[in-house]
Design a protein around this motif. Structure first.
Motif, mmCIF file in Angstrom:
data_model
loop_
_atom_site.group_PDB
_atom_site.id
_atom_site.type_symbol
_atom_site.label_atom_id
_atom_site.label_comp_id
_atom_site.label_asym_id
_atom_site.label_seq_id
_atom_site.Cartn_x
_atom_site.Cartn_y
_atom_site.Cartn_z
ATOM 1 N N VAL A 82 12.545 100.083 81.831
ATOM 2 C CA VAL A 82 12.853 101.175 82.659
ATOM 3 C C VAL A 82 14.541 101.384 82.851
ATOM 4 O O VAL A 82 14.919 100.458 83.475
ATOM 5 N N ILE A 83 14.718 102.718 82.508
ATOM 6 C CA ILE A 83 16.516 102.680 82.828
ATOM 7 C C ILE A 83 16.773 103.725 83.738
ATOM 8 O O ILE A 83 16.182 104.941 83.638
ATOM 9 N N SER A 84 17.696 103.523 84.881
ATOM 10 C CA SER A 84 18.206 104.805 85.381
ATOM 11 C C SER A 84 19.657 104.633 85.419
ATOM 12 O O SER A 84 20.383 105.275 86.280
ATOM 13 N N ASP A 85 20.221 103.605 84.776
ATOM 14 C CA ASP A 85 21.594 103.246 84.443
ATOM 15 C C ASP A 85 22.399 104.621 83.769
ATOM 16 O O ASP A 85 21.703 104.812 82.740
ATOM 17 N N PRO A 86 23.274 105.129 84.223
ATOM 18 C CA PRO A 86 24.003 106.289 83.411
ATOM 19 C C PRO A 86 24.378 106.095 82.156
ATOM 20 O O PRO A 86 24.210 106.626 81.245
ATOM 21 N N GLU A 95 21.962 109.511 71.416
ATOM 22 C CA GLU A 95 21.634 108.905 70.053
ATOM 23 C C GLU A 95 19.973 109.231 69.841
ATOM 24 O O GLU A 95 18.933 108.245 69.737
ATOM 25 N N SER A 96 19.612 110.432 69.786
ATOM 26 C CA SER A 96 18.227 111.081 69.821
ATOM 27 C C SER A 96 17.451 110.247 68.355
ATOM 28 O O SER A 96 16.332 109.980 68.737
ATOM 29 N N ASP A 97 18.491 110.158 67.421
ATOM 30 C CA ASP A 97 17.753 109.624 66.046
ATOM 31 C C ASP A 97 17.359 108.086 66.347
ATOM 32 O O ASP A 97 16.288 107.769 65.529
ATOM 33 N N ASP A 98 18.336 107.485 66.947
ATOM 34 C CA ASP A 98 17.676 106.164 67.415
ATOM 35 C C ASP A 98 16.784 105.857 68.264
ATOM 36 O O ASP A 98 16.204 104.692 68.286
ATOM 37 N N TYR A 99 16.693 106.940 69.212
ATOM 38 C CA TYR A 99 15.717 106.790 70.410
ATOM 39 C C TYR A 99 14.686 107.803 70.420
ATOM 40 O O TYR A 99 14.870 108.866 71.366
ATOM 41 N N PRO A 100 13.958 108.280 69.396
ATOM 42 C CA PRO A 100 13.230 109.436 69.641
ATOM 43 C C PRO A 100 11.936 109.112 70.259
ATOM 44 O O PRO A 100 11.920 107.976 70.865
ATOM 45 N N GLU A 101 11.124 110.293 70.539
ATOM 46 C CA GLU A 101 9.965 110.240 71.275
ATOM 47 C C GLU A 101 9.124 109.042 70.350
ATOM 48 O O GLU A 101 8.927 109.436 69.227
ATOM 49 N N ALA A 102 8.278 108.487 71.026
ATOM 50 C CA ALA A 102 7.040 107.617 70.261
ATOM 51 C C ALA A 102 6.060 108.286 69.344
ATOM 52 O O ALA A 102 6.043 109.659 69.877
ATOM 53 N N GLU A 397 11.541 105.640 72.354
ATOM 54 C CA GLU A 397 11.255 104.257 71.448
ATOM 55 C C GLU A 397 12.289 103.721 70.733
ATOM 56 O O GLU A 397 12.765 104.850 69.786
ATOM 57 N N ALA A 398 12.813 102.505 70.620
ATOM 58 C CA ALA A 398 13.935 102.066 70.013
ATOM 59 C C ALA A 398 13.512 102.182 68.279
ATOM 60 O O ALA A 398 12.341 101.549 68.038
ATOM 61 N N MET A 399 14.302 102.756 67.609
ATOM 62 C CA MET A 399 13.875 102.784 65.995
ATOM 63 C C MET A 399 14.842 101.548 65.627
ATOM 64 O O MET A 399 14.533 101.445 64.141
ATOM 65 N N LYS A 425 13.571 96.723 68.113
ATOM 66 C CA LYS A 425 13.017 97.963 67.263
ATOM 67 C C LYS A 425 11.473 98.059 67.924
ATOM 68 O O LYS A 425 10.754 96.893 67.811
ATOM 69 N N GLY A 426 11.171 99.450 68.225
ATOM 70 C CA GLY A 426 9.840 99.488 68.927
ATOM 71 C C GLY A 426 9.691 99.426 70.198
ATOM 72 O O GLY A 426 8.589 99.810 70.732
#
Length: 547
Positions: A82-86, A95-102, A397-399, A425-426
């Motif tokens: 869980v992150i709330s850090d800016p 970096e939405s390609d590296d962190y897309p929706e699962a 999710e981290a790719m 990853k994952g």
């Protein structure tokens, strides 16, 4: 005997290998360094607590206890980050390609909205945004102001007939859903839903059916929501097609109805995705001559390379997405804004004085410049949006293996200060919008309190150089390439509706009513003690003598 001994040895060896493999995997978990709340159940983790005890308040408390990055135990022993850090949020959202929706989130989007911009990732998402962007240019958005004002006038006529010059308590939410549905219908599709006139509408019913699924707070529903994370795409698709559960049927019905409405609009307008129809291709895209968003989408789509155009299914999916985002979530956001205005009469009075001042020089339709010049109105809007994000979290999710750097270091389990979080990853990540919007290290010690003046200067929009949000550095409209494309539309609509209402009425909270945040998937107003009755926002509405 010898064979049995060999089997015993093999079983023992396999058990040891399995034990040490699990042990090493646990030791290798990058989240081991982080603190976090402990789970009381392996099956439910703490996800069920979030559903029944109030997601926003619990996440806010955990953020204070553990900092801007911590572990959160989910169902079936799965740990979330869980992150709330800016700085960490900026990395994940930009970096939405590296962190897309699962995968399960994508399946959910496809089930409800079709393969539209919410579903798309990577190059597909860029293709969708490229076609959609002309329809949401600032110049095109401004031409909708008379439409916003016209529908607000229609709403006021209904209220005036009901009030007959006297104060009465009105449940605001149904009215806001009606006016926003009428607005999105006409501005996006040149379609007249007639919601304010109570014209029967199956689309609205299916939306409420979807929302009501979130009212089920049983442990079984918590597990049902979590289970798709562990089901392969092919299996989940086969199950939804051949053995649909109640949720599958409701989602499918919404998509069918929204697609049907979009097809009706296209037919009535003479729009043809293949290149025919009445739309003149020589008219430049976004000049303001188009009647609605859909017309621009069709024209922009035809301007694309044929290999990169959106298919008919993808275009229809944009329609279902726009209807939901421009109607349901906007209606709830407007409700929260008006709640805060009613709860703070001093700010209500300041906005009313601004409106009177503007009206001294302009008795006709107000322009976008007029709305932007009302400084206190815009301070109030920003503060209400900050405190009440209707969508409180995003899941990614981290790719690939990565490291998330932190603006605000956290204390690890062994008491050391940590300013970087290794991510494998994952790894499932929950971006905590509500806690970021109330982070004291960003917004000040009064971050959980109402204070519109915090936005009086641009420097006050967060005490960090890291910018994450689409509007005023708040995350309510998300951020990055997958941030809300229609945020300018929403802000202009809110400006017009709030100005029109405050010019005519004074709002207050009835003395016997206490409003709190419910969480049927979205964070919505409910009356304390009447949570089972669903979303409500009863406000005392008093006509102004000068209106």
């Amino acid at each position: 005997m010898f064979i049995l001994k060999r089997v015993d040895v093999a079983v023992t060896a396999l058990s040891l290998v399995l034990f040490f493999s699990l042990y090493l995997l646990k030791r290798r978990s990058t989240l081991r360094i982080l603190r976090g709340p402990a789970a009381s159940s392996y099956l439910l983790g703490l996800e069920h607590d979030l559903r029944v005890k109030g997601l926003v308040s619990i996440l806010s408390q955990w953020s204070k206890d553990y900092g801007t990055a911590y572990r959160f135990p989910g169902c079936f022993g799965k740990n979330f980050l869980v992150i709330s850090d800016p700085r960490a949020i900026h990395r994940v959202l930009q970096e939405s390609d590296d962190y897309p929706e699962a995968a399960d989130i994508k399946r959910l989007f496809e089930m409800i909205f079709g393969r539209g911009v919410l579903w798309a990732t990577g190059e597909d998402h860029k293709r969708h945004r490229r076609v959609l962007s002309p329809a949401f240019s600032i110049n095109h958005m401004r031409q909708f102001l008379p439409l916003f004002q016209g529908h607000l006038n229609h709403l006021a006529e209904k209220w005036n007939n009901a009030l007959q010059g006297r104060s009465q308590t009105i449940n605001i939410i149904p009215w806001f859903h009606k006016v926003t549905l009428d607005i999105i219908g006409e501005s996006a599709f040149n379609y007249h839903f007639g919601a304010i006139e109570n014209k029967p509408n199956e689309l609205t019913k299916t939306l409420y059916d979807l929302e009501n699924l979130g009212l089920d707070q049983s442990p079984g529903m918590t597990l049902a929501v979590a289970l798709p994370r562990y089901i392969p795409d092919a299996v989940a698709t086969w199950q939804a097609k051949n053995f649909p559960v109640y949720f599958d049927r409701i989602a499918k019905r919404y998509l069918e109805v929204s697609n049907q409405k979009a097809r009706e609009v296209m037919k009535e307008a003479g729009l043809d995705l293949s290149g025919g129809g009445e739309t003149d291709e020589e008219v430049p895209i976004g000049t303001g001559t188009e009647r609605d968003v859909l017309s621009i989408l069709v024209r922009a789509n035809r301007a694309e390379d044929p290999r990169k155009r959106l298919s008919e299914g993808e275009m229809l999916a944009q329609m279902s997405t726009l209807i939901q985002a421009g109607h349901h979530t906007t209606g709830y956001t407007l409700s929260w804004i008006l709640y805060e205005i009613a709860a703070h009469p001093e700010d209500q009075a300041k906005v009313y004085e601004e409106i009177k001042h503007i009206r001294e020089t302009n008795s006709g339709g107000l322009t976008s410049s007029d709305y932007d010049s009302m400084s206190h109105l815009n301070l109030v809007l920003k503060e209400a949006l900050r405190l009440h994000p209707v969508l409180p979290t995003l899941e990614r999710e981290a790719m690939k293996n990565d490291v998330l750097l932190l603006d605000f270091p956290v204390v690890s389990r062994n008491g050391k200060t940590v300013d970087a979080i290794p991510v494998r990853k994952g790894q499932r990540i929950k971006v905590d919008i509500s806690s970021y919007n109330r982070l004291e290290s960003v917004w000040g010690e009064d971050a959980s309190s109402w204070n519109p003046k915090r936005f009086e200067t641009s420097e006050s929009e967060g005490k960090t150089q890291t910018q994450v949000g689409m509007f005023a550095n708040i995350l309510t409209f998300s951020g990055g390439p997958k941030g809300c494309l229609g945020w300018r539309f929403a802000v202009m609509e809110m400006q017009a509706i709030m100005t029109g209402l405050l010019e005519r009425y004074e709002f207050s909270i009835p003395p016997d009513v206490e409003i709190e945040a419910g969480n049927p998937g979205l964070v919505v107003p409910t009356v304390k003690g009447k949570e089972t009755e669903g979303t409500q926002l009863p406000l005392k509405v008093t006509p102004r003598a000068s209106a």
